[in-house]
Design a protein around this motif. Structure first.
Motif, PDB file in Angstrom:
ATOM      1  N   TRP A   1      -6.241   9.454  -0.119  1.00  0.00           N
ATOM      2  CA  TRP A   1      -5.964   8.419  -0.824  1.00  0.00           C
ATOM      3  C   TRP A   1      -7.247   7.344   0.189  1.00  0.00           C
ATOM      4  O   TRP A   1      -8.337   6.601  -0.150  1.00  0.00           O
ATOM      5  CB  TRP A   1      -5.008   7.873  -0.803  1.00  0.00           C
ATOM      6  CG  TRP A   1      -4.188   6.511  -0.405  1.00  0.00           C
ATOM      7  CD1 TRP A   1      -4.153   5.189   0.212  1.00  0.00           C
ATOM      8  CD2 TRP A   1      -4.194   6.029  -1.259  1.00  0.00           C
ATOM      9  NE1 TRP A   1      -4.113   3.924   0.524  1.00  0.00           N
ATOM     10  CE2 TRP A   1      -3.911   4.084  -1.467  1.00  0.00           C
ATOM     11  CE3 TRP A   1      -3.711   5.941  -2.975  1.00  0.00           C
ATOM     12  CZ2 TRP A   1      -3.665   2.966  -2.063  1.00  0.00           C
ATOM     13  CZ3 TRP A   1      -3.459   4.772  -3.834  1.00  0.00           C
ATOM     14  CH2 TRP A   1      -3.092   3.142  -3.208  1.00  0.00           C
TER      15      TRP A   1
ATOM     16  N   PHE B   1       0.603   4.199  -2.167  1.00  0.00           N
ATOM     17  CA  PHE B   1       0.301   5.219  -2.439  1.00  0.00           C
ATOM     18  C   PHE B   1       1.165   6.154  -3.103  1.00  0.00           C
ATOM     19  O   PHE B   1       1.063   7.449  -4.083  1.00  0.00           O
ATOM     20  CB  PHE B   1       0.542   5.727  -1.415  1.00  0.00           C
ATOM     21  CG  PHE B   1       0.586   7.025  -0.516  1.00  0.00           C
ATOM     22  CD1 PHE B   1      -1.500   7.883  -1.434  1.00  0.00           C
ATOM     23  CD2 PHE B   1       1.502   7.978  -0.153  1.00  0.00           C
ATOM     24  CE1 PHE B   1      -0.553   9.535  -1.304  1.00  0.00           C
ATOM     25  CE2 PHE B   1       1.341   9.078  -0.116  1.00  0.00           C
ATOM     26  CZ  PHE B   1       0.295   9.547  -0.531  1.00  0.00           C
TER      27      PHE B   1
ATOM     28  N   THR C   1      -7.446   2.155  -7.782  1.00  0.00           N
ATOM     29  CA  THR C   1      -7.003   3.206  -7.762  1.00  0.00           C
ATOM     30  C   THR C   1      -6.245   4.493  -8.322  1.00  0.00           C
ATOM     31  O   THR C   1      -6.571   5.687  -8.273  1.00  0.00           O
ATOM     32  CB  THR C   1      -5.357   3.056  -6.407  1.00  0.00           C
ATOM     33  OG1 THR C   1      -4.484   2.700  -7.293  1.00  0.00           O
ATOM     34  CG2 THR C   1      -5.312   1.563  -5.594  1.00  0.00           C
TER      35      THR C   1
ATOM     36  N   GLU D   1       1.392  -1.272  -0.151  1.00  0.00           N
ATOM     37  CA  GLU D   1      -0.139   0.355   0.178  1.00  0.00           C
ATOM     38  C   GLU D   1       1.003   1.228   0.021  1.00  0.00           C
ATOM     39  O   GLU D   1       0.461   2.281  -1.151  1.00  0.00           O
ATOM     40  CB  GLU D   1      -0.893  -0.210   1.436  1.00  0.00           C
ATOM     41  CG  GLU D   1      -1.806   1.307   1.072  1.00  0.00           C
ATOM     42  CD  GLU D   1      -3.299   1.534   2.512  1.00  0.00           C
ATOM     43  OE1 GLU D   1      -3.050   1.220   3.672  1.00  0.00           O
ATOM     44  OE2 GLU D   1      -3.448   2.265   1.996  1.00  0.00           O
TER      45      GLU D   1
ATOM     46  N   GLU E   1      -0.007  15.606  -4.870  1.00  0.00           N
ATOM     47  CA  GLU E   1      -0.527  14.526  -6.094  1.00  0.00           C
ATOM     48  C   GLU E   1      -1.116  15.407  -7.251  1.00  0.00           C
ATOM     49  O   GLU E   1      -2.388  15.649  -7.513  1.00  0.00           O
ATOM     50  CB  GLU E   1      -1.956  14.401  -5.514  1.00  0.00           C
ATOM     51  CG  GLU E   1      -2.338  12.668  -4.519  1.00  0.00           C
ATOM     52  CD  GLU E   1      -1.682  11.690  -6.023  1.00  0.00           C
ATOM     53  OE1 GLU E   1      -2.056  12.028  -6.458  1.00  0.00           O
ATOM     54  OE2 GLU E   1      -0.674  10.255  -5.190  1.00  0.00           O
TER      55      GLU E   1
ATOM     56  N   MET F   1      -8.272   8.062  -8.300  1.00  0.00           N
ATOM     57  CA  MET F   1      -7.214   9.193  -7.813  1.00  0.00           C
ATOM     58  C   MET F   1      -7.666   9.894  -9.323  1.00  0.00           C
ATOM     59  O   MET F   1      -7.216  11.095  -8.922  1.00  0.00           O
ATOM     60  CB  MET F   1      -5.846   8.587  -7.308  1.00  0.00           C
ATOM     61  CG  MET F   1      -5.900   7.764  -6.606  1.00  0.00           C
ATOM     62  SD  MET F   1      -5.575   8.842  -5.144  1.00  0.00           S
ATOM     63  CE  MET F   1      -4.188   9.666  -4.706  1.00  0.00           C
TER      64      MET F   1
ATOM     65  N   HIS G   1       1.304   6.978  -7.222  1.00  0.00           N
ATOM     66  CA  HIS G   1       0.755   7.814  -7.806  1.00  0.00           C
ATOM     67  C   HIS G   1       1.554   9.682  -7.294  1.00  0.00           C
ATOM     68  O   HIS G   1       1.736  10.022  -8.304  1.00  0.00           O
ATOM     69  CB  HIS G   1      -0.730   7.897  -6.714  1.00  0.00           C
ATOM     70  CG  HIS G   1      -1.163   6.570  -6.503  1.00  0.00           C
ATOM     71  ND1 HIS G   1      -2.150   7.526  -8.399  1.00  0.00           N
ATOM     72  CD2 HIS G   1      -1.241   6.182  -7.167  1.00  0.00           C
ATOM     73  CE1 HIS G   1      -3.557   6.308  -8.490  1.00  0.00           C
ATOM     74  NE2 HIS G   1      -2.715   5.547  -7.652  1.00  0.00           N
TER      75      HIS G   1
ATOM     76  N   SER H   1     -12.793   4.201  -2.021  1.00  0.00           N
ATOM     77  CA  SER H   1     -11.913   4.953  -2.166  1.00  0.00           C
ATOM     78  C   SER H   1     -10.309   4.100  -2.074  1.00  0.00           C
ATOM     79  O   SER H   1     -10.511   3.228  -2.955  1.00  0.00           O
ATOM     80  CB  SER H   1     -11.113   5.517   0.045  1.00  0.00           C
ATOM     81  OG  SER H   1     -10.631   4.026   0.383  1.00  0.00           O
ATOM     82  N   ALA H   2      -9.340   4.757  -2.588  1.00  0.00           N
ATOM     83  CA  ALA H   2      -8.286   4.119  -2.732  1.00  0.00           C
ATOM     84  C   ALA H   2      -7.107   3.238  -2.715  1.00  0.00           C
ATOM     85  O   ALA H   2      -7.382   2.318  -2.592  1.00  0.00           O
ATOM     86  CB  ALA H   2      -7.305   4.786  -3.705  1.00  0.00           C
ATOM     87  N   HIS H   3      -7.577   3.268  -1.538  1.00  0.00           N
ATOM     88  CA  HIS H   3      -7.087   2.727   0.440  1.00  0.00           C
ATOM     89  C   HIS H   3      -7.845   0.966  -0.272  1.00  0.00           C
ATOM     90  O   HIS H   3      -7.442   0.061  -0.017  1.00  0.00           O
ATOM     91  CB  HIS H   3      -6.989   3.327   1.373  1.00  0.00           C
ATOM     92  CG  HIS H   3      -7.144   2.538   2.585  1.00  0.00           C
ATOM     93  ND1 HIS H   3      -6.229   2.179   3.129  1.00  0.00           N
ATOM     94  CD2 HIS H   3      -8.021   2.035   3.638  1.00  0.00           C
ATOM     95  CE1 HIS H   3      -7.093   1.241   4.124  1.00  0.00           C
ATOM     96  NE2 HIS H   3      -7.755   1.260   4.024  1.00  0.00           N
TER      97      HIS H   3
END
Ligand SMILES: *[C@@H]1O[C@H](CO)[C@@H](O)[C@H](O)[C@H]1NC(C)=O
Ligand SMILES: *[C@@H]1O[C@H](CO)[C@@H](O)[C@H](O)[C@H]1NC(C)=O
Ligand SMILES: *[C@@H]1O[C@H](CO)[C@@H](O)[C@H](O)[C@H]1NC(C)=O
Ligand SMILES: *[C@@H]1O[C@H](CO)[C@@H](O)[C@H](O)[C@H]1NC(C)=O
Length: 302
Positions: free
Chosen positions: A205, A107, A242, A103, A164, A246, A110, A215-217
């Motif tokens: 995220w 993250f 994700t 993870e 981001e 995002m 991105h 969520s992306a998470h």
């Protein structure tokens, strides 16, 4: 009063389930610290256990280069301070250790891909965190006047900033509310304070863009169970989704474009540096033929 037995039963059932899921698969059920009893968040582990300062240096080795545009800005303590705020919600702490590593790599991929300036250099993957803001934004392009909730403040600009490349007034408004900073009045905070820049990115995220979307998470760690429509839209849990969440149609649903490939390459490359073989990168890495959750409006990206 009538509810009490049912509630007690539910509690017992949960406890039993926690017991049963035990410590296999590297997961621990525990009841110390901030995690709920039997939750999948693991006690006594945090991101600093597997992501050290040296990993940060290896992932972003050129960020202080003379040609980098944010030299001296981004650092490891800022990331760790921001991450710590979201660890209780599962960021980097859901599932076993390998999921935590994956993870963080996902993250940061991105972030690295959005802030890289290395596209045309040898080893393009080494140039993440080169930027902290968009360098030549179009004047007035980033204000959506139709948004009444998050009005642009006269004289301020909402071009891409932070990890981001957060842009547009309503994104500053929503995320500012999320991290309890008045980003609408002070968009510059995201290029002045690396902790806040990481916080804004991790908040995005961890938080669904819209009600009833993952969520992306959640899409990444497998908390999200696709609905009937999702497979038709080619959306499955994994890194690809994700990107859908995002970045939307800026990189998804357009086939195997350079920009999408580049984001995936960052993920695989970071995983390698963190000691995880690409075979463990998970399924559904791309979003080439996914239908995006939130199509951008005709005039502006979102
Ligand atoms: C880059 O700069 C940051 C902040 O000044 C510093 O903490 C870090 O050690 C530097 N890293 C490299 C690779 O030069
Ligand atoms: C994570 O671990 C580090 C080192 O053990 C510690 O300094 C930090 O406070 C911990 N963070 C959280 C959120 O528990
Ligand atoms: C950056 O923001 C964090 C979080 O609000 C704050 O604790 C810290 O003092 C700020 N750092 C600087 C250099 O202003
Ligand atoms: C992106 O990656 C895919 C799969 O590796 C490859 O087939 C495709 O040609 C790449 N696209 C570009 C634009 O390089």
């Amino acid at each position: 009063m009538r509810r009490a037995p049912a509630a007690a039963f539910l509690l017992l059932a949960l406890l039993a389930a926690a017991e049963a899921s035990g410590p296999e698969g590297g997961e621990q059920a525990c009841d110390k610290g901030w995690e709920r009893s039997g939750s999948r968040l693991c006690c006594k582990r945090n991101i600093t256990d597997f992501f050290k300062a040296r990993h940060f240096e290896e992932l972003f080795p050129r960020r202080n280069d003379t040609i980098a545009h944010a030299a001296g800005f981004w650092d490891y303590p800022a990331f760790i301070a921001a991450a710590a705020l979201f660890e209780p919600r599962g960021f980097g702490t859901t599932g076993g250790k390998e999921m935590g590593v994956r993870e963080v790599a996902a993250f940061l991929a991105h972030v690295g891909a959005s802030t890289s300036c290395g596209r045309f250099y040898p080893n393009p993957m080494a140039w993440g965190l080169c930027y902290k803001r968009e360098m030549s934004p179009y004047q007035n392009f980033y204000c959506d006047d139709s948004n009444e909730l998050y009005r642009c403040v006269e004289g301020l600009q909402y071009y891409g900033r932070g990890g981001e490349a957060l842009f547009l007034n309503y994104n500053y408004g929503i995320i500012g509310k999320g991290i309890k900073q008045d980003l609408l009045s002070h968009p510059e905070l995201l290029q002045q304070n690396a902790t806040l820049a990481f916080e804004a990115a991790i908040w995005r995220w961890m938080t669904p863009v819209k009600w009833r979307q993952p969520s992306a998470h959640d899409a990444f760690v497998g908390n999200w169970k696709p609905s009937k429509n999702d497979p038709l839209s080619k959306r499955y849990p994994g890194f690809g989704t994700t990107m859908n969440i995002m970045r939307g149609d800026r990189i998804c649903g357009q086939g195997f474009t350079d920009e999408m490939n580049n984001t995936i390459s960052h993920y695989i490359y970071y995983l390698g540096l963190m000691g995880v073989n690409h075979e463990h990168s998970g399924r559904s890495l791309d979003c080439a033929d996914q239908v995006v959750f939130n199509p951008s409006s005709k005039s502006l990206g979102s």
